[in-house]
Write a protein that holds these residues in place. Structure first.
Motif, PDB file in Angstrom:
ATOM      1  N   ASP A  32      27.917  70.618  42.455  1.00 50.36           N
ATOM      2  CA  ASP A  32      27.844  72.078  42.390  1.00 50.36           C
ATOM      3  C   ASP A  32      27.400  72.500  40.989  1.00 50.36           C
ATOM      4  O   ASP A  32      28.166  73.033  40.200  1.00 50.36           O
ATOM      5  N   ASP A  33      26.138  72.192  40.676  1.00 54.46           N
ATOM      6  CA  ASP A  33      25.578  72.493  39.362  1.00 54.46           C
ATOM      7  C   ASP A  33      24.127  72.911  39.566  1.00 54.46           C
ATOM      8  O   ASP A  33      23.347  72.178  40.170  1.00 54.46           O
ATOM      9  N   ALA A  34      23.769  74.075  39.058  1.00 59.19           N
ATOM     10  CA  ALA A  34      22.417  74.597  39.265  1.00 59.19           C
ATOM     11  C   ALA A  34      21.338  73.691  38.679  1.00 59.19           C
ATOM     12  O   ALA A  34      20.189  73.734  39.117  1.00 59.19           O
ATOM     13  N   SER A  35      21.670  72.850  37.704  1.00 58.04           N
ATOM     14  CA  SER A  35      20.666  71.965  37.108  1.00 58.04           C
ATOM     15  C   SER A  35      20.425  70.708  37.943  1.00 58.04           C
ATOM     16  O   SER A  35      19.494  69.950  37.667  1.00 58.04           O
ATOM     17  N   ALA A  36      21.249  70.486  38.948  1.00 64.41           N
ATOM     18  CA  ALA A  36      21.067  69.331  39.844  1.00 64.41           C
ATOM     19  C   ALA A  36      20.114  69.707  40.976  1.00 64.41           C
ATOM     20  O   ALA A  36      20.121  70.830  41.473  1.00 64.41           O
ATOM     21  N   SER A  37      19.283  68.755  41.374  1.00 67.08           N
ATOM     22  CA  SER A  37      18.372  68.965  42.505  1.00 67.08           C
ATOM     23  C   SER A  37      19.141  68.809  43.811  1.00 67.08           C
ATOM     24  O   SER A  37      20.232  68.230  43.846  1.00 67.08           O
ATOM     25  N   ARG A  38      18.539  69.301  44.902  1.00 70.54           N
ATOM     26  CA  ARG A  38      19.192  69.144  46.212  1.00 70.54           C
ATOM     27  C   ARG A  38      19.364  67.667  46.539  1.00 70.54           C
ATOM     28  O   ARG A  38      20.395  67.255  47.061  1.00 70.54           O
ATOM     29  N   HIS A  39      18.375  66.871  46.248  1.00 69.92           N
ATOM     30  CA  HIS A  39      18.425  65.418  46.452  1.00 69.92           C
ATOM     31  C   HIS A  39      18.171  64.791  45.090  1.00 69.92           C
ATOM     32  O   HIS A  39      17.043  64.481  44.735  1.00 69.92           O
ATOM     33  N   HIS A  40      19.231  64.627  44.316  1.00 70.47           N
ATOM     34  CA  HIS A  40      19.118  64.279  42.906  1.00 70.47           C
ATOM     35  C   HIS A  40      19.051  62.775  42.639  1.00 70.47           C
ATOM     36  O   HIS A  40      18.209  62.324  41.865  1.00 70.47           O
ATOM     37  N   ALA A  41      19.948  62.010  43.264  1.00 71.52           N
ATOM     38  CA  ALA A  41      20.036  60.587  42.912  1.00 71.52           C
ATOM     39  C   ALA A  41      20.704  59.778  44.018  1.00 71.52           C
ATOM     40  O   ALA A  41      21.300  60.325  44.940  1.00 71.52           O
ATOM     41  N   ASP A  42      20.584  58.465  43.888  1.00 68.90           N
ATOM     42  CA  ASP A  42      21.290  57.504  44.758  1.00 68.90           C
ATOM     43  C   ASP A  42      22.242  56.692  43.908  1.00 68.90           C
ATOM     44  O   ASP A  42      21.907  56.294  42.791  1.00 68.90           O
ATOM     45  N   LEU A  43      23.429  56.436  44.435  1.00 66.29           N
ATOM     46  CA  LEU A  43      24.368  55.463  43.874  1.00 66.29           C
ATOM     47  C   LEU A  43      24.445  54.325  44.873  1.00 66.29           C
ATOM     48  O   LEU A  43      24.649  54.569  46.057  1.00 66.29           O
ATOM     49  N   LYS A  44      24.279  53.095  44.394  1.00 58.47           N
ATOM     50  CA  LYS A  44      24.224  51.976  45.317  1.00 58.47           C
ATOM     51  C   LYS A  44      24.982  50.773  44.768  1.00 58.47           C
ATOM     52  O   LYS A  44      24.895  50.469  43.576  1.00 58.47           O
ATOM     53  N   ASP A  45      25.721  50.122  45.649  1.00 60.48           N
ATOM     54  CA  ASP A  45      26.354  48.855  45.306  1.00 60.48           C
ATOM     55  C   ASP A  45      25.351  47.741  45.599  1.00 60.48           C
ATOM     56  O   ASP A  45      24.972  47.530  46.747  1.00 60.48           O
ATOM     57  N   GLU A  46      24.885  47.073  44.547  1.00 64.68           N
ATOM     58  CA  GLU A  46      23.932  45.979  44.696  1.00 64.68           C
ATOM     59  C   GLU A  46      24.549  44.702  44.141  1.00 64.68           C
ATOM     60  O   GLU A  46      24.691  44.560  42.914  1.00 64.68           O
ATOM     61  N   ASP A  47      24.936  43.820  45.024  1.00 57.86           N
ATOM     62  CA  ASP A  47      25.506  42.529  44.606  1.00 57.86           C
ATOM     63  C   ASP A  47      26.652  42.700  43.608  1.00 57.86           C
ATOM     64  O   ASP A  47      26.714  42.010  42.596  1.00 57.86           O
ATOM     65  N   GLY A  48      27.547  43.633  43.887  1.00 56.75           N
ATOM     66  CA  GLY A  48      28.718  43.825  43.039  1.00 56.75           C
ATOM     67  C   GLY A  48      28.470  44.661  41.800  1.00 56.75           C
ATOM     68  O   GLY A  48      29.355  44.808  40.966  1.00 56.75           O
ATOM     69  N   GLN A  49      27.281  45.215  41.648  1.00 53.46           N
ATOM     70  CA  GLN A  49      26.959  46.080  40.512  1.00 53.46           C
ATOM     71  C   GLN A  49      26.608  47.471  41.046  1.00 53.46           C
ATOM     72  O   GLN A  49      25.892  47.588  42.033  1.00 53.46           O
ATOM     73  N   LEU A  50      27.088  48.483  40.382  1.00 53.16           N
ATOM     74  CA  LEU A  50      26.791  49.848  40.787  1.00 53.16           C
ATOM     75  C   LEU A  50      25.527  50.302  40.070  1.00 53.16           C
ATOM     76  O   LEU A  50      25.432  50.244  38.843  1.00 53.16           O
TER      77      LEU A  50
END
Length: 64
Positions: A32-50
């Motif tokens: 909930d921040d006007a500076s963030a885009s509607r589709h801003h980023a992905d967070l992903k677990d890759e082989d035990g690393q975020l």
């Protein structure tokens, strides 16, 4: 599995999952921040690393 904590909320990131971050109501983590885009980023677990990937958002990303 990772647990992300902010203020009074916690979000679980299961192994192998990709979570969408942004202002869109359909995001897994709604920002909930006007500076963030509607589709801003992905967070992903890759082989035990975020990993965090900016989705070419208008204002970019900064990680503290």
């Amino acid at each position: 599995m990772y647990v992300l904590k902010h203020d009074q909320t916690e979000t679980l990131v299961p192994r192998g999952a990709t979570l969408k971050v942004g202002r869109a109501p359909s995001s897994d983590i709604v920002c909930d921040d006007a500076s963030a885009s509607r589709h801003h980023a992905d967070l992903k677990d890759e082989d035990g690393q975020l990993s965090y990937r900016d989705l070419e958002s208008t204002n970019g990303s900064a990680i503290n």
